[in-house]
Design a protein around this motif. Structure first.
Motif, short mmCIF file in Angstrom:
data_model
loop_
_atom_site.label_atom_id
_atom_site.label_comp_id
_atom_site.label_asym_id
_atom_site.label_seq_id
_atom_site.Cartn_x
_atom_site.Cartn_y
_atom_site.Cartn_z
N MET A 1 0.84 -1.17 0.00
CA MET A 1 0.00 0.00 0.00
C MET A 1 0.89 1.24 0.00
O MET A 1 1.92 1.28 0.65
CB MET A 1 -0.89 0.02 1.23
CG MET A 1 -1.92 -1.07 1.30
SD MET A 1 -3.27 -0.70 0.18
CE MET A 1 -3.67 -2.32 -0.36
N GLU A 4 -0.76 5.13 4.52
CA GLU A 4 -1.42 4.54 5.70
C GLU A 4 -2.94 4.58 5.54
O GLU A 4 -3.64 3.67 5.97
CB GLU A 4 -1.00 5.27 6.97
CG GLU A 4 0.34 4.84 7.49
CD GLU A 4 0.42 3.35 7.84
OE1 GLU A 4 -0.49 2.83 8.53
OE2 GLU A 4 1.39 2.71 7.42
N GLU A 6 -4.67 4.36 2.70
CA GLU A 6 -5.05 3.26 1.80
C GLU A 6 -4.96 1.91 2.52
O GLU A 6 -5.81 1.05 2.33
CB GLU A 6 -4.16 3.26 0.56
CG GLU A 6 -4.42 4.41 -0.38
CD GLU A 6 -3.40 4.51 -1.50
OE1 GLU A 6 -2.33 3.87 -1.40
OE2 GLU A 6 -3.67 5.24 -2.47
N LYS A 7 -3.93 1.75 3.35
CA LYS A 7 -3.78 0.51 4.12
C LYS A 7 -4.97 0.34 5.06
O LYS A 7 -5.52 -0.75 5.19
CB LYS A 7 -2.47 0.53 4.90
CG LYS A 7 -2.25 -0.70 5.73
CD LYS A 7 -0.97 -0.60 6.54
CE LYS A 7 -0.84 -1.79 7.47
NZ LYS A 7 0.21 -1.62 8.45
N SER A 8 -5.38 1.42 5.71
CA SER A 8 -6.52 1.37 6.63
C SER A 8 -7.79 0.97 5.91
O SER A 8 -8.56 0.15 6.40
CB SER A 8 -6.71 2.72 7.31
OG SER A 8 -5.61 3.03 8.10
N ARG A 10 -8.05 -0.72 3.13
CA ARG A 10 -7.93 -2.13 2.74
C ARG A 10 -8.17 -3.06 3.92
O ARG A 10 -8.87 -4.06 3.80
CB ARG A 10 -6.54 -2.37 2.12
CG ARG A 10 -6.27 -3.79 1.75
CD ARG A 10 -7.03 -4.19 0.51
NE ARG A 10 -6.70 -5.55 0.17
CZ ARG A 10 -7.56 -6.46 -0.20
NH1 ARG A 10 -8.83 -6.14 -0.36
NH2 ARG A 10 -7.19 -7.68 -0.47
N GLU A 11 -7.61 -2.73 5.08
CA GLU A 11 -7.81 -3.56 6.27
C GLU A 11 -9.30 -3.63 6.64
O GLU A 11 -9.81 -4.70 6.96
CB GLU A 11 -7.01 -3.02 7.46
CG GLU A 11 -5.54 -3.28 7.36
CD GLU A 11 -4.74 -2.67 8.51
OE1 GLU A 11 -5.27 -1.81 9.25
OE2 GLU A 11 -3.57 -3.05 8.65
N ASP A 40 -5.03 -3.39 15.43
CA ASP A 40 -5.50 -2.72 14.22
C ASP A 40 -6.97 -2.30 14.28
O ASP A 40 -7.32 -1.19 13.88
CB ASP A 40 -5.30 -3.61 12.99
CG ASP A 40 -3.85 -3.80 12.65
OD1 ASP A 40 -3.07 -2.85 12.85
OD2 ASP A 40 -3.48 -4.89 12.19
#
Length: 103
Positions: A1, A4, A6-8, A10-11, A40
């Motif tokens: 990713m 951060e 975008e990562k959030s 996705r998660e 998370d």
């Protein structure tokens, strides 16, 4: 990713998919993204309990590299290894987390 944020996103998407396909008692839409040192995600069960999840992604770096370029066409030879040999999920199982809900 790449970020951060975008990562959030996705998660949260992956977790929502997990909840929809599993027999968990998680209230849909109750999931909240947390920041370190907390786990998370924090969410609520139908019984009103607060539950925390720490997510891990196991993916061989070579596979991640190939799939990170959506404009690549054709086929590609990839030599991979078992990502569990590189990343050891047991490390996360040994961590102690403190959440606002548990303070």
């Amino acid at each position: 990713m790449s970020t951060e944020h975008e990562k959030s996103i996705r998660e949260l998407e992956v977790f929502a998919s997990f909840v929809s396909l599993s027999p968990t008692a998680i209230v849909p839409g109750s999931t909240i993204k947390r920041t370190p040192p907390e786990p998370d995600l924090l969410c609520q069960t139908h019984e009103g309990e607060i539950v925390a999840f720490e997510l891990v992604e196991l993916c061989d770096p070579q596979i991640a590299k190939v799939f990170s370029n959506p404009l690549a066409f054709g086929s590609e030879y990839i030599r991979t290894s078992d990502p569990a040999q590189i990343y050891h999920p047991r490390r996360n199982l040994q961590k102690l987390y403190c959440t606002r809900a548990s303070r």
